[in-house]
Design a protein around this motif. Sequence first.
Motif, PDB file in Angstrom:
ATOM      1  N   THR A 228       2.027   0.521  -3.964  1.00  0.00           N
ATOM      2  CA  THR A 228       0.596   0.549  -3.648  1.00  0.00           C
ATOM      3  C   THR A 228       0.216   1.690  -2.720  1.00  0.00           C
ATOM      4  O   THR A 228      -0.966   1.898  -2.443  1.00  0.00           O
ATOM      5  CB  THR A 228       0.181  -0.783  -2.986  1.00  0.00           C
ATOM      6  OG1 THR A 228       0.892  -0.935  -1.755  1.00  0.00           O
ATOM      7  CG2 THR A 228       0.491  -1.967  -3.894  1.00  0.00           C
ATOM      8  N   VAL A 232      -3.555   3.313  -1.571  1.00  0.00           N
ATOM      9  CA  VAL A 232      -4.025   3.129  -0.201  1.00  0.00           C
ATOM     10  C   VAL A 232      -4.398   4.465   0.430  1.00  0.00           C
ATOM     11  O   VAL A 232      -5.470   4.609   1.025  1.00  0.00           O
ATOM     12  CB  VAL A 232      -2.959   2.394   0.639  1.00  0.00           C
ATOM     13  CG1 VAL A 232      -3.327   2.415   2.120  1.00  0.00           C
ATOM     14  CG2 VAL A 232      -2.803   0.955   0.159  1.00  0.00           C
ATOM     15  N   TRP A 239      -6.173  -2.395   0.026  1.00  0.00           N
ATOM     16  CA  TRP A 239      -4.838  -2.965   0.161  1.00  0.00           C
ATOM     17  C   TRP A 239      -4.174  -2.425   1.417  1.00  0.00           C
ATOM     18  O   TRP A 239      -4.711  -1.594   2.136  1.00  0.00           O
ATOM     19  CB  TRP A 239      -3.974  -2.606  -1.060  1.00  0.00           C
ATOM     20  CG  TRP A 239      -4.483  -3.155  -2.346  1.00  0.00           C
ATOM     21  CD1 TRP A 239      -5.338  -4.210  -2.515  1.00  0.00           C
ATOM     22  CD2 TRP A 239      -4.197  -2.662  -3.654  1.00  0.00           C
ATOM     23  NE1 TRP A 239      -5.590  -4.407  -3.847  1.00  0.00           N
ATOM     24  CE2 TRP A 239      -4.903  -3.480  -4.581  1.00  0.00           C
ATOM     25  CE3 TRP A 239      -3.410  -1.621  -4.159  1.00  0.00           C
ATOM     26  CZ2 TRP A 239      -4.841  -3.294  -5.943  1.00  0.00           C
ATOM     27  CZ3 TRP A 239      -3.331  -1.434  -5.526  1.00  0.00           C
ATOM     28  CH2 TRP A 239      -4.045  -2.262  -6.405  1.00  0.00           C
ATOM     29  N   ARG A 240      -2.952  -2.941   1.628  1.00  0.00           N
ATOM     30  CA  ARG A 240      -2.109  -2.460   2.720  1.00  0.00           C
ATOM     31  C   ARG A 240      -0.802  -1.946   2.163  1.00  0.00           C
ATOM     32  O   ARG A 240      -0.322  -2.416   1.122  1.00  0.00           O
ATOM     33  CB  ARG A 240      -1.831  -3.588   3.713  1.00  0.00           C
ATOM     34  CG  ARG A 240      -2.989  -3.911   4.625  1.00  0.00           C
ATOM     35  CD  ARG A 240      -2.589  -4.950   5.650  1.00  0.00           C
ATOM     36  NE  ARG A 240      -1.412  -4.556   6.401  1.00  0.00           N
ATOM     37  CZ  ARG A 240      -0.825  -5.337   7.294  1.00  0.00           C
ATOM     38  NH1 ARG A 240      -1.302  -6.529   7.527  1.00  0.00           N
ATOM     39  NH2 ARG A 240       0.236  -4.906   7.946  1.00  0.00           N
ATOM     40  N   ARG A 253      -3.903   0.506   6.155  1.00  0.00           N
ATOM     41  CA  ARG A 253      -4.835  -0.357   5.439  1.00  0.00           C
ATOM     42  C   ARG A 253      -6.065   0.441   5.052  1.00  0.00           C
ATOM     43  O   ARG A 253      -6.685   1.092   5.906  1.00  0.00           O
ATOM     44  CB  ARG A 253      -5.260  -1.552   6.294  1.00  0.00           C
ATOM     45  CG  ARG A 253      -6.234  -2.437   5.520  1.00  0.00           C
ATOM     46  CD  ARG A 253      -6.871  -3.518   6.344  1.00  0.00           C
ATOM     47  NE  ARG A 253      -7.908  -4.155   5.552  1.00  0.00           N
ATOM     48  CZ  ARG A 253      -8.748  -5.069   6.012  1.00  0.00           C
ATOM     49  NH1 ARG A 253      -8.657  -5.449   7.274  1.00  0.00           N
ATOM     50  NH2 ARG A 253      -9.663  -5.599   5.236  1.00  0.00           N
TER      51      ARG A 253
END
Length: 481
Positions: A228, A232, A239-240, A253
């Motif tokens: 992810t 990000v 998301w983180r 984040r």
Amino acid sequence: MATLRETAEKYGPLSEAEAEWLALLTADWQIIADLSFADLVMWRKVEDGFVAVAQCRPSTGPTVHQDDVVGTMAAAGRVAHLQRALDEGGITASREPRWDETYAVREDALPIVMDGKPVGVLTREVSQAVSRSSSRLELNYKGAADDLLHMITRGEFPRQMSVTGSRRGAPRVGDGVLRLDAAGHVTYASPNALSCFHRLGVTGSLMNRSLPRVTSELVTDKGHIDETLAMVVMGRAPWRADVEANGATLSLRAIPVTEYGERIGAVLLCRDVSELRRRERELITKDATIREIHHRVKNNLQTVAALLRLQSRRVQAPEAKEALAEAMRRVSTIALVHETLSGTLDELVNFDDLAGRSMRMAAEVASPGVQVKLLREGDFGLIPAQYASSLALVMTELVTNAVEHGFEGREHGIITVTAERTDESRLRVVIADDGKGLSAEPSGLGSQIVRTLVENELGGEIVWRRTETGSAVDVHVQVGE
């Protein structure tokens, strides 16, 4: 303490979707309060005006409200301002500062919109007691806050898929803030954010640089990149992700900034969690070591049980065979506890599953010629590991004793085990059988072991008694602090 929904519903009905939306907003509005250096108050419209149902104080500046305002009605002079925010549908600044005791308060009001419909009003309240010129950091923080507040008026914030949980290491505004444009270029980096990326190995300023490219150049181990991370650092998804480089770890984040559904930039929070992640890895290593120890102990105990079984086959004397069989059963019971502990990270054991397995094993080994039906009533619940072995041995001995002595000369029988938690730390267990009943309190080795474990290890008491249908044993033990 009442939940937001319980507080809000005191002043009128609230749908499930509205309650979830407001709860999601309050789960994430600390970021807006910190970026604004301001208090936030959520209001619901009622017949007599507006009532406060939630509030949030900033951690980056002084608070306006020394006392909680939840449950209070808006002053008559503020009602028109709050209503104007609902009518105009945007951020509405108060025409004049209001006075609270000895200082002035500047207030902005805006509607909280969900699916095109206002479900409340949010006020941003800033004390004017401290007069100062705004620094570059404050201007960018407030600009980011304004972006998020405008999203609230359009129903684009909070985001349903946003990560708002309290996971350890969650970045906060004070840890570091970056603002990105739609292409992922840095338009502002706070001093703390710049320090975080310097620890990763970034040199120079981040201004106008592509954050995805900067991050990609830092990470050398491409095989262990968080999937992810790209989304990000581009600011595409709420998301983180963690990024590791040069022995440092940053928690990132992203909060995408949208305008009528189109992404125009993002606010990125970052925090140096290097020490936290190092400690977590140490704990994971320790947990794995403990599980491995339990696994090896279980294997060793099973080896001992197998050796006792081999030894019993060579022994001719019935008493010796019986003694070895009892020793083998007790070792196997302890091995079963360590097998359970080797499969969990918790120091609590689900004793219902463990009790069922140990009692079935005890019934089968004690008298193979008797068909025993085991009935369970109630729940043992979670038992601390320090008590599990002793309690399992007690249960095994009592079931074995019931099979061997209660059903002597019979082909079948019923044993009922009833468990009841009298409180969080006390457990009552009753083991009853429909056998021939007790003529006297048992005095063999098994009963001596049980009494010693119950009284000395489990801080409890045990009573044998005769019943109309057989016999029963009442055990009261301590299974917690």
